[in-house]
Design a protein around this motif. Sequence first.
Motif, short mmCIF file in Angstrom:
data_model
loop_
_atom_site.label_atom_id
_atom_site.label_comp_id
_atom_site.label_asym_id
_atom_site.label_seq_id
_atom_site.Cartn_x
_atom_site.Cartn_y
_atom_site.Cartn_z
N VAL A 59 -22.48 -9.72 -14.15
CA VAL A 59 -21.08 -9.90 -13.72
C VAL A 59 -20.79 -8.93 -12.59
N VAL A 60 -20.12 -9.40 -11.57
CA VAL A 60 -19.47 -8.55 -10.57
C VAL A 60 -17.98 -8.60 -10.88
N ARG A 61 -17.37 -7.42 -11.09
CA ARG A 61 -15.96 -7.38 -11.42
C ARG A 61 -15.23 -6.49 -10.41
N GLY A 62 -14.30 -7.07 -9.68
CA GLY A 62 -13.58 -6.28 -8.69
C GLY A 62 -12.27 -6.94 -8.32
N ASN A 63 -11.55 -6.27 -7.41
CA ASN A 63 -10.34 -6.92 -6.91
C ASN A 63 -10.72 -7.87 -5.77
N ALA A 64 -9.73 -8.57 -5.27
CA ALA A 64 -10.02 -9.62 -4.29
C ALA A 64 -10.64 -9.07 -3.02
N SER A 65 -10.14 -7.95 -2.52
CA SER A 65 -10.68 -7.39 -1.29
C SER A 65 -12.13 -6.98 -1.46
N ALA A 84 -21.19 -15.78 -6.70
CA ALA A 84 -21.81 -16.16 -7.97
C ALA A 84 -23.07 -16.99 -7.73
N GLY A 85 -23.02 -17.84 -6.72
CA GLY A 85 -24.20 -18.62 -6.39
C GLY A 85 -25.35 -17.75 -5.92
N ARG A 86 -25.04 -16.70 -5.20
CA ARG A 86 -26.08 -15.78 -4.70
C ARG A 86 -26.71 -14.97 -5.83
N THR A 87 -25.89 -14.51 -6.77
CA THR A 87 -26.40 -13.62 -7.82
C THR A 87 -26.92 -14.38 -9.04
N GLY A 88 -26.48 -15.63 -9.20
CA GLY A 88 -26.81 -16.36 -10.41
C GLY A 88 -26.03 -15.89 -11.61
N GLY A 89 -24.98 -15.10 -11.38
CA GLY A 89 -24.16 -14.56 -12.46
C GLY A 89 -22.72 -14.99 -12.33
N VAL A 90 -21.85 -14.13 -12.79
CA VAL A 90 -20.41 -14.39 -12.83
C VAL A 90 -19.69 -13.41 -11.92
N VAL A 91 -18.62 -13.86 -11.30
CA VAL A 91 -17.76 -12.99 -10.50
C VAL A 91 -16.36 -13.07 -11.08
N ALA A 92 -15.80 -11.91 -11.41
CA ALA A 92 -14.45 -11.81 -11.97
C ALA A 92 -13.56 -11.09 -10.98
N VAL A 93 -12.48 -11.74 -10.57
CA VAL A 93 -11.57 -11.19 -9.57
C VAL A 93 -10.25 -10.85 -10.24
N SER A 94 -9.89 -9.58 -10.22
CA SER A 94 -8.65 -9.15 -10.84
C SER A 94 -7.46 -9.40 -9.91
N GLY A 95 -6.35 -9.75 -10.50
CA GLY A 95 -5.13 -9.98 -9.74
C GLY A 95 -3.98 -10.23 -10.67
N GLU A 96 -2.88 -10.71 -10.14
CA GLU A 96 -1.74 -11.06 -10.99
C GLU A 96 -2.18 -12.08 -12.03
N VAL A 97 -3.02 -13.01 -11.60
CA VAL A 97 -3.77 -13.89 -12.50
C VAL A 97 -5.24 -13.69 -12.17
N VAL A 149 -22.37 -9.03 -26.43
CA VAL A 149 -22.29 -9.67 -27.76
C VAL A 149 -22.16 -11.18 -27.69
N THR A 150 -21.73 -11.72 -26.55
CA THR A 150 -21.58 -13.17 -26.44
C THR A 150 -22.84 -13.84 -25.91
N GLY A 151 -23.62 -13.10 -25.14
CA GLY A 151 -24.81 -13.70 -24.53
C GLY A 151 -24.51 -14.64 -23.39
N ASP A 152 -23.24 -14.75 -23.02
CA ASP A 152 -22.82 -15.64 -21.92
C ASP A 152 -21.89 -14.86 -21.01
N PRO A 153 -22.30 -14.54 -19.79
CA PRO A 153 -21.46 -13.73 -18.91
C PRO A 153 -20.07 -14.29 -18.66
N LEU A 154 -19.94 -15.62 -18.54
CA LEU A 154 -18.62 -16.19 -18.30
C LEU A 154 -17.71 -15.98 -19.51
N THR A 155 -18.20 -16.34 -20.69
CA THR A 155 -17.41 -16.15 -21.91
C THR A 155 -17.07 -14.69 -22.12
#
Length: 256
Positions: free
Chosen positions: A113-119, A151-164, A203-209
């Motif tokens: 997972v990559v987790r960051g803000n939009a910028s 996400a396509g480049r890493t094969g993982g998940v990208v989570a973008v923090s924001g108001e939503v 614990v979930t074994g699924d990065p998106l979940t």
Amino acid sequence: MSSARSALSAAAPLVHCLTNTVVQTLTANALLAVGAAPAMVDEPLEAEGFAAVASAVLVNLGTVHERTAQAMRVAVRGATAAGTPWVLDPVAVGGLAFRTELAAELLGSRPAVVRGNASEVLVLAGAGSGGRGVDSTATADDALDAAIALAGRTGGVVAVSGEVDVVTDGSRTVRVGGGSPLLTRTTGAGCALGALVAAYVAVTGDPLTGAVAAHAHVALAAEAAAAVGPGPGTFAPLWLDALDGVRDLSAAQVTA
């Protein structure tokens, strides 16, 4: 996602945090509050071996310097060799060359997972120049296309923090609403979120979940804390209490 909370409590994952020195205590306490076990091992001579035995690894670039950068490199190497999921939080990339180059280097090791803000996400995807320090100058939806590409480049998940918050694996995209603006006025809330993402992925074994569950948990706790703590001084400890109190994620504002 409903079973993720009980899985976290049952497994008590060990999360190896190479993180911002400003927020280590809050990050450790947030992990303890949700039932995980924190470890802040940032010595390069120890980090690789510890990453291999941990349940998950967090790499947060908040206060990175040469020694911790080397610890991050070897921890990622140890995690990759052992199949340990790891999370990259590319704090304030874009404006500062050292951390931006390090984030790009680590990205090549394919974080779960990559987790960051939009910028920050826009910078990693090569579509932006960065925000104002740790503050984003773009919205999560502004970074959606960049997040999908990343996400396509890493094969993982990208989570973008924001108001939503927006979480994507390149093909599936989930939004998590709710929370409180007081999270943005609490030093280290985003860093703690990165650690919780690591715990849930373990614990979930699924990065998106796992990423969605972590964002939902943080949002529900923030709503509960803000209801009784009107300012940032009272909010922070109440948020830790509320993280402990969240037992069911089904009330979160999650939309696919």
